[in-house]
Design a protein around this motif. Structure first.
Motif, PDB file in Angstrom:
ATOM      1  N   LYS A  45       1.240  -1.208   0.138  1.00 41.49           N
ATOM      2  CA  LYS A  45       0.155   0.099   0.019  1.00 41.49           C
ATOM      3  C   LYS A  45       0.504   1.302  -0.076  1.00 41.49           C
ATOM      4  N   MET A  46       0.924   1.874  -1.000  1.00 40.27           N
ATOM      5  CA  MET A  46       1.080   3.383  -1.195  1.00 40.27           C
ATOM      6  C   MET A  46       0.275   4.196  -1.000  1.00 40.27           C
ATOM      7  N   SER A  47       0.894   5.541   0.539  1.00 45.28           N
ATOM      8  CA  SER A  47       0.097   6.509   0.411  1.00 45.28           C
ATOM      9  C   SER A  47       0.188   7.656  -0.741  1.00 45.28           C
ATOM     10  N   GLU A  48      -0.902   8.296  -0.478  1.00 43.58           N
ATOM     11  CA  GLU A  48      -0.433   9.432  -1.289  1.00 43.58           C
ATOM     12  C   GLU A  48       1.108  11.125  -1.459  1.00 43.58           C
ATOM     13  N   ARG A  49       0.951  10.561  -0.328  1.00 44.74           N
ATOM     14  CA  ARG A  49       3.038  10.744  -0.232  1.00 44.74           C
ATOM     15  C   ARG A  49       4.109   9.798  -1.093  1.00 44.74           C
ATOM     16  N   GLU A  50       3.434   8.648  -1.215  1.00 45.70           N
ATOM     17  CA  GLU A  50       5.083   7.876  -2.018  1.00 45.70           C
ATOM     18  C   GLU A  50       4.000   7.758  -2.983  1.00 45.70           C
ATOM     19  N   ASN A  51       5.428   7.494  -3.822  1.00 45.12           N
ATOM     20  CA  ASN A  51       4.770   6.429  -5.364  1.00 45.12           C
ATOM     21  C   ASN A  51       6.109   5.672  -5.862  1.00 45.12           C
ATOM     22  N   PHE A  52       5.688   4.919  -6.399  1.00 48.57           N
ATOM     23  CA  PHE A  52       6.501   4.122  -7.783  1.00 48.57           C
ATOM     24  C   PHE A  52       7.585   5.148  -8.902  1.00 48.57           C
ATOM     25  N   ASP A  53       8.523   5.377  -8.435  1.00 50.28           N
ATOM     26  CA  ASP A  53       9.695   6.030  -9.454  1.00 50.28           C
ATOM     27  C   ASP A  53      10.932   5.064  -9.199  1.00 50.28           C
ATOM     28  N   VAL A  54      11.009   3.807 -10.272  1.00 52.73           N
ATOM     29  CA  VAL A  54      12.363   3.900 -10.990  1.00 52.73           C
ATOM     30  C   VAL A  54      13.225   4.348 -12.299  1.00 52.73           C
ATOM     31  N   ILE A  73       1.482   1.320 -13.894  1.00 51.46           N
ATOM     32  CA  ILE A  73       2.762   1.870 -13.743  1.00 51.46           C
ATOM     33  C   ILE A  73       2.846   2.428 -15.583  1.00 51.46           C
ATOM     34  N   MET A  74       3.572   3.921 -15.039  1.00 48.71           N
ATOM     35  CA  MET A  74       4.115   4.274 -16.583  1.00 48.71           C
ATOM     36  C   MET A  74       5.856   4.636 -16.687  1.00 48.71           C
ATOM     37  N   HIS A  75       5.150   3.711 -18.623  1.00 46.59           N
ATOM     38  CA  HIS A  75       7.000   3.296 -18.738  1.00 46.59           C
ATOM     39  C   HIS A  75       6.875   3.853 -19.653  1.00 46.59           C
ATOM     40  N   GLY A  80      11.540   6.055 -27.450  1.00 46.41           N
ATOM     41  CA  GLY A  80      10.254   7.061 -27.547  1.00 46.41           C
ATOM     42  C   GLY A  80       9.010   6.501 -27.096  1.00 46.41           C
ATOM     43  N   SER A  81       8.570   5.683 -26.236  1.00 44.10           N
ATOM     44  CA  SER A  81       7.394   4.935 -26.446  1.00 44.10           C
ATOM     45  C   SER A  81       7.057   5.432 -25.147  1.00 44.10           C
ATOM     46  N   GLU A  82       5.755   5.799 -24.870  1.00 41.81           N
ATOM     47  CA  GLU A  82       5.443   6.060 -23.397  1.00 41.81           C
ATOM     48  C   GLU A  82       4.029   5.292 -23.005  1.00 41.81           C
ATOM     49  N   VAL A  83       3.969   4.728 -22.378  1.00 41.73           N
ATOM     50  CA  VAL A  83       2.330   4.115 -21.786  1.00 41.73           C
ATOM     51  C   VAL A  83       2.414   3.546 -20.926  1.00 41.73           C
ATOM     52  N   GLU A  84       1.066   3.875 -20.452  1.00 43.89           N
ATOM     53  CA  GLU A  84       0.565   3.405 -18.697  1.00 43.89           C
ATOM     54  C   GLU A  84      -0.368   2.313 -18.950  1.00 43.89           C
ATOM     55  N   ILE A  85       1.209   1.164 -17.949  1.00 44.23           N
ATOM     56  CA  ILE A  85       0.244   0.261 -18.104  1.00 44.23           C
ATOM     57  C   ILE A  85      -0.405  -0.677 -16.834  1.00 44.23           C
ATOM     58  N   LYS A  86      -1.778  -1.301 -16.384  1.00 41.65           N
ATOM     59  CA  LYS A  86      -2.949  -1.927 -15.579  1.00 41.65           C
ATOM     60  C   LYS A  86      -2.973  -2.961 -15.739  1.00 41.65           C
ATOM     61  N   PRO A  87      -3.178  -3.503 -14.716  1.00 42.72           N
ATOM     62  CA  PRO A  87      -3.939  -5.109 -14.180  1.00 42.72           C
ATOM     63  C   PRO A  87      -4.439  -5.580 -15.963  1.00 42.72           C
ATOM     64  N   GLY A  88      -3.289  -6.692 -15.571  1.00 40.10           N
ATOM     65  CA  GLY A  88      -4.288  -7.919 -17.722  1.00 40.10           C
ATOM     66  C   GLY A  88      -3.478  -7.936 -18.535  1.00 40.10           C
ATOM     67  N   ALA A  89      -3.026  -6.610 -18.627  1.00 37.40           N
ATOM     68  CA  ALA A  89      -2.011  -5.818 -19.481  1.00 37.40           C
ATOM     69  C   ALA A  89      -0.669  -6.205 -19.419  1.00 37.40           C
ATOM     70  N   GLU A 103      10.338   3.152 -15.044  1.00 35.99           N
ATOM     71  CA  GLU A 103       9.059   3.344 -14.059  1.00 35.99           C
ATOM     72  C   GLU A 103       8.543   3.611 -13.510  1.00 35.99           C
ATOM     73  N   ARG A 104       7.705   4.572 -13.761  1.00 36.64           N
ATOM     74  CA  ARG A 104       7.260   5.651 -12.359  1.00 36.64           C
ATOM     75  C   ARG A 104       5.629   5.421 -12.144  1.00 36.64           C
ATOM     76  N   THR A 105       4.828   5.878 -11.337  1.00 39.36           N
ATOM     77  CA  THR A 105       3.402   6.313 -10.924  1.00 39.36           C
ATOM     78  C   THR A 105       3.299   7.503 -11.256  1.00 39.36           C
ATOM     79  N   PRO A 106       2.099   7.012 -12.581  1.00 40.64           N
ATOM     80  CA  PRO A 106       1.728   7.729 -13.942  1.00 40.64           C
ATOM     81  C   PRO A 106       1.344   9.372 -12.959  1.00 40.64           C
ATOM     82  N   GLU A 107       1.635  10.590 -13.888  1.00 41.75           N
ATOM     83  CA  GLU A 107       1.529  11.634 -13.112  1.00 41.75           C
ATOM     84  C   GLU A 107       0.090  11.954 -11.962  1.00 41.75           C
ATOM     85  N   TYR A 108      -1.010  11.688 -12.564  1.00 40.12           N
ATOM     86  CA  TYR A 108      -2.499  11.316 -12.619  1.00 40.12           C
ATOM     87  C   TYR A 108      -2.484  10.954 -11.487  1.00 40.12           C
TER      88      TYR A 108
END
Length: 292
Positions: A45-54, A73-75, A80-89, A103-108
């Motif tokens: 669980k990541m709070s609103e103050r935490e982000n996934f940032d590789v 995750i935003m790849h 030049g690829s910029e794609v959000e990956i969601k569960p099951g994809a 690999e990062r938490t999407p901006e939104y």
């Protein structure tokens, strides 16, 4: 899973600001078929103050497969690829001669609480493709072959099995299969498998030869053709493997190759920042031991 040769437990490992459970490589088993690396991310669980940032980091000689159960995750990569990956994809990136990605938490979602949970996998490339141009493919969840047989639900995430073929553009003979069950029953599918085979338990448990095996374990089979086990109601497992390459594969940090010289060159090139850049990103992960 009958004829079990080896049991691998998850070990804690860090990928920047995020802890994972490392499954492969293992000191007694460096690979299973062409699969050379598997990390189990979360669930955390990541709070609103935490982000996934590789941060931006390089690869050579492999394809990465990202498969999420929860989260997003935003790849971004140097192609030049910029794609959000969601569960099951599935995100499938082939590094070839060299690629850089982040690999990062999407901006939104960066101010939102969320759960991150998934698998990060590396698949070694055949010798003739180790120096290929990098490429990237995103396969939506609804494109993955999914079917039911009684109380079992199958999903062919990558490769070929059961007379079906996943749209993920793999480069060698392999399979990566999800199996879910709503009842306790015997599963016997060895005739669908080939090469080396491993089974990862995500949820629930399986029984084999009088023993019970639970989550966060990989079971390696002596003979994939004898794959048989009893799966508990509510369990989810993943079968993966395939044909073994004739040449040994070596790993140095994020680099995979059949040549130790290529690993040395990749290390030198990354330290000298000669790899291509990701548009709009300037940060990077230093090669271990070279941090300032």
């Amino acid at each position: 899973m009958s004829n079990i040769k080896l049991i691998i437990e998850e070990r804690a490992a860090s990928i920047g600001n995020f802890m994972v459970g490392r499954l492969l490589p293992f000191r007694q088993k460096r690979s299973v078929g062409p699969f050379v690396f598997i990390d189990h991310m979360g669930p955390v669980k990541m709070s609103e103050r935490e982000n996934f940032d590789v941060l931006p980091h390089p690869h050579i000689g492999l394809s990465t497969l990202t498969f999420l159960f929860e989260g997003s995750i935003m790849h971004r990569d140097s192609i030049g690829s910029e794609v959000e990956i969601k569960p099951g994809a599935v995100n499938w990136m082939t590094a070839g001669k060299g690629v850089v990605h982040s690999e990062r938490t999407p901006e939104y979602l960066r101010d939102s609480a969320l759960i991150m949970h998934g698998l990060q996998i590396w698949v070694a490339l055949p010798l003739e493709l180790e120096d290929a141009e990098p490429s990237f493919t995103h396969i939506a969840a609804e494109e993955i072959p999914t079917w039911t047989e009684g109380d079992l639900t199958f999903k062919l995430i990558a490769g070929e099995a059961f007379g079906r073929k996943s749209p993920v553009p793999v480069h060698s003979k392999l399979y990566f299969i999800e199996i879910k069950s709503t009842s306790t029953q015997k599963v016997s599918i060895g005739d669908q498998l080939f090469g080396e085979s491993g089974l990862y338990i995500l949820d629930g448990a399986i029984q084999s030869e009088g023993n019970t095996y639970e989550p966060r374990q990989i079971l390696i089979a002596n003979d994939s053709k004898l794959c048989e086990f009893e799966i508990q109601a509510g369990a989810t497992v993943y079968l993966f493997g395939g044909e073994v390459f004739p040449e040994e594969r070596y790993i140095d940090w994020n680099f995979v190759s059949s040549s130790k010289e290529k690993l040395k060159q990749a290390k030198a090139d990354w330290i000298a920042q000669k790899f291509p850049k990701i548009p709009g990103e300037s940060d990077f992960v230093p090669y271990p031991g070279t941090e300032k």
